[in-house]
Each structure stands twice: as structure tokens, then as C-alpha cells.
Write a protein that holds these residues in place. Structure first.
Motif, PDB file in Angstrom:
ATOM      1  N   LYS A 179      42.955  26.587  36.099  1.00 14.48           N
ATOM      2  CA  LYS A 179      43.342  27.556  37.121  1.00 14.48           C
ATOM      3  C   LYS A 179      43.673  28.921  36.505  1.00 14.48           C
ATOM      4  O   LYS A 179      44.812  29.391  36.566  1.00 14.48           O
ATOM      5  CB  LYS A 179      44.556  27.022  37.908  1.00 14.48           C
ATOM      6  CG  LYS A 179      44.882  27.838  39.161  1.00 14.48           C
ATOM      7  CD  LYS A 179      46.346  27.730  39.520  1.00 14.48           C
ATOM      8  CE  LYS A 179      47.279  28.264  38.513  1.00 14.48           C
ATOM      9  NZ  LYS A 179      47.101  29.715  38.207  1.00 14.48           N
ATOM     10  N   PRO A 180      42.705  29.600  35.939  1.00 16.18           N
ATOM     11  CA  PRO A 180      42.990  30.965  35.492  1.00 16.18           C
ATOM     12  C   PRO A 180      43.024  31.921  36.681  1.00 16.18           C
ATOM     13  O   PRO A 180      42.381  31.678  37.709  1.00 16.18           O
ATOM     14  CB  PRO A 180      41.798  31.277  34.586  1.00 16.18           C
ATOM     15  CG  PRO A 180      40.670  30.495  35.198  1.00 16.18           C
ATOM     16  CD  PRO A 180      41.299  29.213  35.701  1.00 16.18           C
ATOM     17  N   ASN A 181      43.783  32.994  36.554  1.00 15.01           N
ATOM     18  CA  ASN A 181      43.580  34.074  37.525  1.00 15.01           C
ATOM     19  C   ASN A 181      42.455  34.965  36.995  1.00 15.01           C
ATOM     20  O   ASN A 181      41.955  34.782  35.876  1.00 15.01           O
ATOM     21  CB  ASN A 181      44.868  34.851  37.804  1.00 15.01           C
ATOM     22  CG  ASN A 181      45.434  35.559  36.580  1.00 15.01           C
ATOM     23  OD1 ASN A 181      44.700  36.110  35.750  1.00 15.01           O
ATOM     24  ND2 ASN A 181      46.754  35.538  36.443  1.00 15.01           N
ATOM     25  N   ASN A 182      42.024  35.917  37.787  1.00 12.63           N
ATOM     26  CA  ASN A 182      40.867  36.716  37.390  1.00 12.63           C
ATOM     27  C   ASN A 182      41.119  37.517  36.117  1.00 12.63           C
ATOM     28  O   ASN A 182      40.214  37.715  35.296  1.00 12.63           O
ATOM     29  CB  ASN A 182      40.414  37.634  38.543  1.00 12.63           C
ATOM     30  CG  ASN A 182      41.529  38.491  39.091  1.00 12.63           C
ATOM     31  OD1 ASN A 182      42.671  38.049  39.200  1.00 12.63           O
ATOM     32  ND2 ASN A 182      41.219  39.718  39.478  1.00 12.63           N
ATOM     33  N   HIS A 183      42.372  37.960  35.907  1.00 12.18           N
ATOM     34  CA  HIS A 183      42.687  38.727  34.693  1.00 12.18           C
ATOM     35  C   HIS A 183      42.658  37.819  33.466  1.00 12.18           C
ATOM     36  O   HIS A 183      42.136  38.203  32.405  1.00 12.18           O
ATOM     37  CB  HIS A 183      44.047  39.391  34.843  1.00 12.18           C
ATOM     38  CG  HIS A 183      44.155  40.283  36.041  1.00 12.18           C
ATOM     39  ND1 HIS A 183      43.394  41.432  36.188  1.00 12.18           N
ATOM     40  CD2 HIS A 183      44.920  40.185  37.164  1.00 12.18           C
ATOM     41  CE1 HIS A 183      43.689  42.008  37.348  1.00 12.18           C
ATOM     42  NE2 HIS A 183      44.606  41.265  37.958  1.00 12.18           N
ATOM     43  N   GLU A 184      43.225  36.620  33.593  1.00 16.47           N
ATOM     44  CA  GLU A 184      43.200  35.668  32.479  1.00 16.47           C
ATOM     45  C   GLU A 184      41.772  35.262  32.138  1.00 16.47           C
ATOM     46  O   GLU A 184      41.423  35.098  30.961  1.00 16.47           O
ATOM     47  CB  GLU A 184      44.031  34.428  32.834  1.00 16.47           C
ATOM     48  CG  GLU A 184      45.524  34.706  32.930  1.00 16.47           C
ATOM     49  CD  GLU A 184      46.303  33.573  33.584  1.00 16.47           C
ATOM     50  OE1 GLU A 184      47.530  33.520  33.400  1.00 16.47           O
ATOM     51  OE2 GLU A 184      45.671  32.746  34.295  1.00 16.47           O
TER      52      GLU A 184
END
Length: 305
Positions: A179-184
Motif C-alpha cells: 500500500k504505497p501512496n503515490n509519493h512513496e
């Protein structure tokens, strides 16, 4: 059974005051003492979804007793490993700006680690192990990887909420969901995204590297689910964000808890989004009532590949 692991839990001592003056006596307007930890947050969501789970980790001293008692009062099934050292206290200061003073964590001995592993001695292929949060400094860097090897040997599934090099090492072991966010995700691939298509391509790359499902949170821009068969998108539900702490943990709890019951990735995505948003719109981890309020606001569409 779902097992959540919080190896470095804390008492979160939250204090609120209108203005903080360094070097002076400050009078607090409000205080609260809460059991803190990412895996603990996941367990609370699983409980709200009536999904059986066991909360594992290390606790010690009077601070550990407080955490255990507070969680049992909430109905959590706690199987923490007792340690000789005290569980840490984190101070969260809410004034003009938010400031955190986080303890490093206790010393954990080799014997205590061995005792912890006995909780994982009876894993089955039907089980899921969720690992979240930082390691206590005394634990070996390989601690999560050692657990993954035990999970693989049992034929069980695992989820690890991590980023960067630590995530890279786990992908070949096929985590149930990442579950990364878009920045990660952009940081992970050392790139920048100019469009949703760029984000999807990176998520599909992560799927090809071993993840079974990829969840990508994009804050106000919604969320994506990428599976081997399709890509799904949901806009973010409307609401007032009160507290983003624990929203990602809640999203994982919603996805994993629903998937354990249904094996339906899209329905799990829907619950994951609802649980994450419900926590963001609450002062603490979301309640079942808040999750049920948000669920009708989640609208998922399948995107063209």
C-alpha cells in the motif's frame, strides 16, 4: 486467523494547548493517553469488521500494562510477549504546530525474541500476518524478513507496511497487498509522475515484481487497486479530514479483513477505502458506525488496461 504485529508499541500522550512557549511553564488545555502502534490500529479495524485476529508484539513495565489493559477493554485479543524493559512513551504536542517527541523503544533480549516466535509456531495456509511500524532499536534489521520466512514455510500470507529498500526485499515473497501512496511509489522507482497513467504503470511494475495486489492511496485524488486482471479507481469520498494518523493502517485493516472473508479484491478495496477515510474523518481510529456511514460514498470503476 489474522495476526497483527506491533513490535514497538507506545503510549501516545497527546497534549493540546493554544500556544507553546519554550523555556516556560505551559498549561495544557486537554490531555489524552492512548495505546499507539500501527499493527494495533489494524487490529482495531479488524475488530470493527468482526474479523477474528490476534495482536502480537512486545510490551513491558507499567506502560506495557496500560496498553494491554486499554486494548483488552476495547475487546482486542492480545497475545503480547512480556519483556523486562518498559514500553516507550511518545508525546504528541498539538499547539500552533504539531510536534512529536517519540521514544526509541525498549531493549529486547534474544530470549524474549524466541518467546515471541512461539506465537507464530502454528501458522496455517489460511492465516495472514500483518507487520506494521518501526523496529525497536535492539531488534535485528532482519526481524521482519525472518518472520516472512516463517510465514512462507507455513504457506500463509503476509502484509508488511514498509517502503524503500525494505519493501524491495519483500516483493519476491509475494505479499498479499502492498500500500504505497503515490509519493512513496515515485520515490521507490526514483521518478516523478505526470499523470494517473504513470502511477498505474509503476503499480503494475510492482505487481510484476511480486506483490499479489497493489493499493495506491492518492489523498484527495482517490485510490487505485491494481490486480493481475484489472485496474480499479475510486475518487476520494467527501468529508472533513480531522486526523490522518492511522488512516493508512485502517485501509490495510479494511482490505485484509474483507479479503479474509470474501477473497474478493474489489470488495476488499471498497472496505479499505471506507475504513481509511472513516479514520481520517474521526479523532481516533474509526468505529464501525463511521465505516458504515462512509461505505455508500465509495464508488469504484474499472479502468481500461
Amino acid at each position: 486467523m489474522i495476526y497483527t504485529i506491533t513490535v514497538n508499541p507506545s503510549i501516545d500522550y497527546v497534549v493540546q494547548l493554544p500556544h507553546m512557549a519554550l523555556g516556560s511553564v505551559n498549561r495544557l488545555a486537554h490531555t489524552a493517553k492512548l495505546p499507539g502502534g500501527k499493527g494495533i490500529n489494524v487490529s482495531q479495524i479488524l475488530n470493527d469488521l468482526d474479523q477474528p485476529n490476534k495482536a502480537l508484539g512486545f510490551i513491558g513495565g507499567f506502560t506495557g500494562t496500560f496498553i494491554s489493559d486499554a486494548l483488552k477493554a476495547k475487546g482486542l485479543d492480545c497475545h503480547f510477549t512480556p519483556i523486562a524493559d518498559d514500553t516507550r512513551i511518545n508525546v504528541k504536542i498539538h499547539a500552533e504546530e504539531e510536534t512529536e517527541l517519540n521514544g526509541a523503544g525498549p531493549d529486547i533480549t534474544a530470549a524474549e525474541i524466541d518467546a515471541f516466535y512461539t506465537e507464530l509456531a502454528h501458522l496455517t495456509p489460511d492465516d495472514v500476518v500483518v507487520m506494521s511500524g518501526s523496529l525497536a532499536p535492539s531488534l535485528p534489521d532482519s526481524f521482519y524478513y525472518d518472520i516472512i520466512q516463517k510465514v512462507e514455510a507455513a504457506g500463509a500470507n503476509f502484509v508488511i507496511d514498509t517502503t524503500g529498500e525494505a519493501l524491495k526485499k519483500t516483493l519476491p515473497s509475494h505479499p498479499l497487498v502492498v500500500k504505497p501512496n503515490n509519493h512513496e511509489l515515485a520515490d521507490y522507482y526514483h521518478t516523478t509522475f505526470n499523470s494517473q497513467a504513470d502511477i498505474i504503470a509503476a503499480g503494475q511494475r510492482m505487481l510484476a515484481e511480486g506483490a499479489q495486489h497493489v493499493l495506491i492511496s492518492m489523498a484527495g485524488d482517490g485510490g487505485l487497486l491494481i490486480t493481475k486482471d484489472a485496474v480499479y479507481f475510486s475518487p476520494a469520498p467527501k468529508g472533513h479530514v480531522i486526523n490522518s494518523v492511522g488512516a493508512g493502517d485502517s485501509m490495510i485493516g479494511g482490505f485484509v479483513g474483507t479479503f479474509a472473508k470474501t477473497h474478493d479484491a474489489v470488495e476488499s478495496f471498497r472496505y479499505g477505502l471506507a475504513c481509511g477515510s472513516a479514520t481520517a474523518f474521526s479523532e481516533d481510529i474509526a468505529t464501525r458506525a463511521k465505516i458504515d456511514e462512509i461505505l455508500p460514498l465509495i464508488h469504484i470503476e474499472q479502468l481500461a488496461n
